[in-house]
Write a protein that holds these residues in place. Structure first.
Motif, PDB file in Angstrom:
ATOM      1  N   CYS A  46     -30.096  19.363 -11.374  1.00  0.00           N
ATOM      2  CA  CYS A  46     -28.491  19.301 -11.294  1.00  0.00           C
ATOM      3  C   CYS A  46     -28.504  19.967  -9.936  1.00  0.00           C
ATOM      4  N   LEU A  53     -33.140  18.015 -15.020  1.00  0.00           N
ATOM      5  CA  LEU A  53     -32.208  17.237 -15.814  1.00  0.00           C
ATOM      6  C   LEU A  53     -32.936  16.783 -17.047  1.00  0.00           C
ATOM      7  N   GLY A  56     -32.274  18.287 -20.060  1.00  0.00           N
ATOM      8  CA  GLY A  56     -30.539  18.044 -20.799  1.00  0.00           C
ATOM      9  C   GLY A  56     -30.544  16.775 -21.939  1.00  0.00           C
ATOM     10  N   CYS A  66     -26.839  17.601 -17.905  1.00  0.00           N
ATOM     11  CA  CYS A  66     -27.252  19.632 -17.665  1.00  0.00           C
ATOM     12  C   CYS A  66     -27.227  20.674 -18.975  1.00  0.00           C
ATOM     13  N   ALA A  85     -21.249  20.484 -11.428  1.00  0.00           N
ATOM     14  CA  ALA A  85     -21.331  19.669 -10.384  1.00  0.00           C
ATOM     15  C   ALA A  85     -20.567  19.527  -9.545  1.00  0.00           C
ATOM     16  N   SER A 509     -24.745  21.344 -24.965  1.00  0.00           N
ATOM     17  CA  SER A 509     -25.001  19.685 -24.031  1.00  0.00           C
ATOM     18  C   SER A 509     -24.786  18.626 -24.689  1.00  0.00           C
TER      19      SER A 509
END
Length: 550
Positions: A46, A53, A56, A66, A85, A509
């Protein structure tokens, strides 16, 4: 450049909806993603804080999220989908030969030190002299608006009027680490913004009014003005002070910017006594930041029964309180500060605070009691403000009655996805995503703002949170908050509206994507032990379901 084509794995090693981090030529690392019969590849980390990643969340509509802070990228192009980001990923060509996945990449772009794709230089010829976009404010929303405008093809002038004396910084690191040098946390320098983004950054500017009929921003007490085609208001918040005696003494600090960080850093020295008024994010992050400095005492005064209670609930708040108490922090909860007192020898500085008839001694006091929208200058400019000082916007973050004016971040009161309830959220990441959304709209790619808010905080362990849990009616907790390892689901009208976790990445996430897609399991399934990580949103077999949910 050193371009290599490398067979990184067998196609049969990748299932539909699966991603893997794989080595690439020496120290290089890439992530490959399989969606149906198609394989994509990007750099592996990320661009925010360098999280892997592959740990994620992948979705069937081509997003990778992420595991730490919710930054999101398009796996086909590497482009940014969601803040925080600050830069796009490198995207690499792939093809299948004899059952092998072959990735072609510049080797230098596969190492962690080169995890971000640099933006193309903006040629002066490509940026015509025009009124362009003017952004008032210099925070996260501004940074991401600039990035989004250029990413989506806007070629006009961009001018930023900021009261700050530095380019946009990673403000989250101030309360978490007491950074005092803005150069260490600037996302882009003023020179970089000028050269790569064709953006003029004017610092130390005090905007005093907006003339919407003439489409001008007036600043420096009316001595200067600038015309705009589109205006983005991103002024953020002003820290509140309690209306009590002693609130403005020399060593009573609020906390928002670099100058505040410098003051608290200088005061928080070994042997000193700190009192924090407020038991939510700013106050408790400062407690974490200074606890290791061997202060004589740290006292926290809060109105609720436990820290973070209104956001996280009593059970989670109690677990966090127990942790901080184990670090020597003393809490005075369900307590109102009567006044801040001084000593006879120095009437200009606080020597303690008075609560319940008792004085808590202090060498300095920090008020972490929220912020007020920085919108005072708009009152005389024809804008209608909400009772709390916010400014109402529509689903495109446009100010009603002002077609070319947008408001983002701490000042924007916007309609929530699915409910149309109006919310004003004071968080760095929300401002960033709203800046990205307005950048798209101004660039001609209008989409309603529908992002699920994601927050984070260092509280002994990393606290993650997504959704809008205000006014929750029930909390479902799995794990043990007393051990700083849990998942909490916040329920309103028999559906989950927010999720918090510690030591359970990438649950939050994943939950943010489930909330976005309308696929979050119902409360009864979560009570029965359903794990959100088991919900399939990455294989192409669920793509139709995702499309209908959206």
């Amino acid at each position: 450049m050193s371009i290599k084509s490398v067979a990184v794995c067998d196609l049969s090693d990748l299932k539909d909806g699966q991603m893997k981090e794989l080595p690439f030529e020496g120290d290089g690392q890439i992530v490959v993603y399989r969606l149906g019969d198609t394989v994509h590849a990007t750099s592996a980390f990320c661009t925010h804080y360098g999280a892997p990643l592959a740990k994620g969340v992948l979705t069937a509509d081509g997003r990778v999220v992420c595991p730490w802070h919710g930054a999101c990228f398009n796996i086909c192009t590497g482009d940014i989908e969601d803040a925080p980001a600050p830069s796009a990923l490198h995207s690499f060509k792939t093809h299948i030969t004899d059952g092998k996945v072959v990735v072609t990449a510049d080797v230098s772009r596969t190492v962690k030190g080169n995890k971000a794709r640099a933006p193309p230089l903006v040629s002066p010829v490509a940026v015509p002299v025009s009124k362009g976009v003017v952004i008032v404010g210099g925070g996260a929303g501004t940074l991401h608006a600039i990035e989004s405008l250029r990413e989506h093809g806007y070629s006009g002038d961009i001018t930023v009027l900021s009261k700050e004396m530095h380019a946009p910084i990673d403000r989250t690191k101030l309360s978490k680490a007491l950074i005092t040098d803005p150069a260490k946390i600037e996302w882009r320098s003023a020179a970089d913004l000028k050269i790569r983004y064709g953006t003029t950054l004017r610092l130390g500017v005090n905007v005093t009014s907006i003339d919407t009929s003439a489409k001008q921003v007036i600043f420096e007490g009316g001595k200067e003005s600038i015309s705009y085609e589109q205006l983005i208001l991103a002024t953020g918040g002003t820290p509140r002070r309690l209306p009590i005696e002693g609130a403005n003494l020399e060593n009573v600090y609020t906390f928002r910017g670099i100058e505040d960080s410098k003051k608290v850093d200088a005061a928080a020295q070994e042997g000193k006594r700190m009192v924090v008024i407020g038991s939510s994010f700013i106050g408790m992050e400062l407690v974490v930041a200074v606890a290791k400095r061997k202060l004589a005492s740290i006292d926290v005064v809060g109105m609720e029964e436990v820290p973070f209670q209104s956001l996280l609930g009593k059970e989670v708040g109690m677990g966090l309180k127990m942790y901080h108490e184990s670090q020597g922090v003393k809490f005075h909860m369900q307590t109102k500060v009567d006044k801040i007192v001084t000593s006879e020898s120095n009437p200009s500085e606080a020597s303690g605070i008075l609560v319940n008839g008792q004085i808590i001694p202090a060498d300095f006091v920090v008020m972490g009691v929220g912020v007020a929208p920085a919108t005072e200058f708009l009152k005389q400019s024809g804008f209608r403000l909400e009772p709390d000082g916010g400014i109402k916007v529509d689903e495109y973050l446009r100010v009603p009655g002002h077609a070319d004016v947008f408001a983002i971040g701490d000042i924007a009161c916007y309609p929530q996805l699915g409910t149309d309830e109006m919310s004003r959220i004071e968080h760095w990441n929300v401002a960033g995503n709203q800046g990205r959304a307005v950048g798209m709209t101004i660039s001609g790619k209008s989409q309603p703002f529908v992002k699920v808010p994601i927050f984070w905080s260092a509280q002994g362990q990393q606290l993650r949170y997504c959704g809008i849990g205000a006014g929750y009616e029930d909390v479902i907790v799995t794990g043990n908050p007393n051990e700083m390892k849990f998942i909490a689901y916040y329920v309103k009208k028999n559906r989950v509206v927010a999720v918090a976790s510690m030591q359970n990445d990438p649950v939050v996430s994943k939950a943010s994507e489930l909330l976005r897609l309308g696929l979050m399991p119902p409360p009864e399934e979560l009570r029965a032990g359903k794990n959100p990580l088991d919900v399939d949103i990455s294989s192409t077999s669920v793509k139709t379901q995702i499309g209908s949910a959206q």
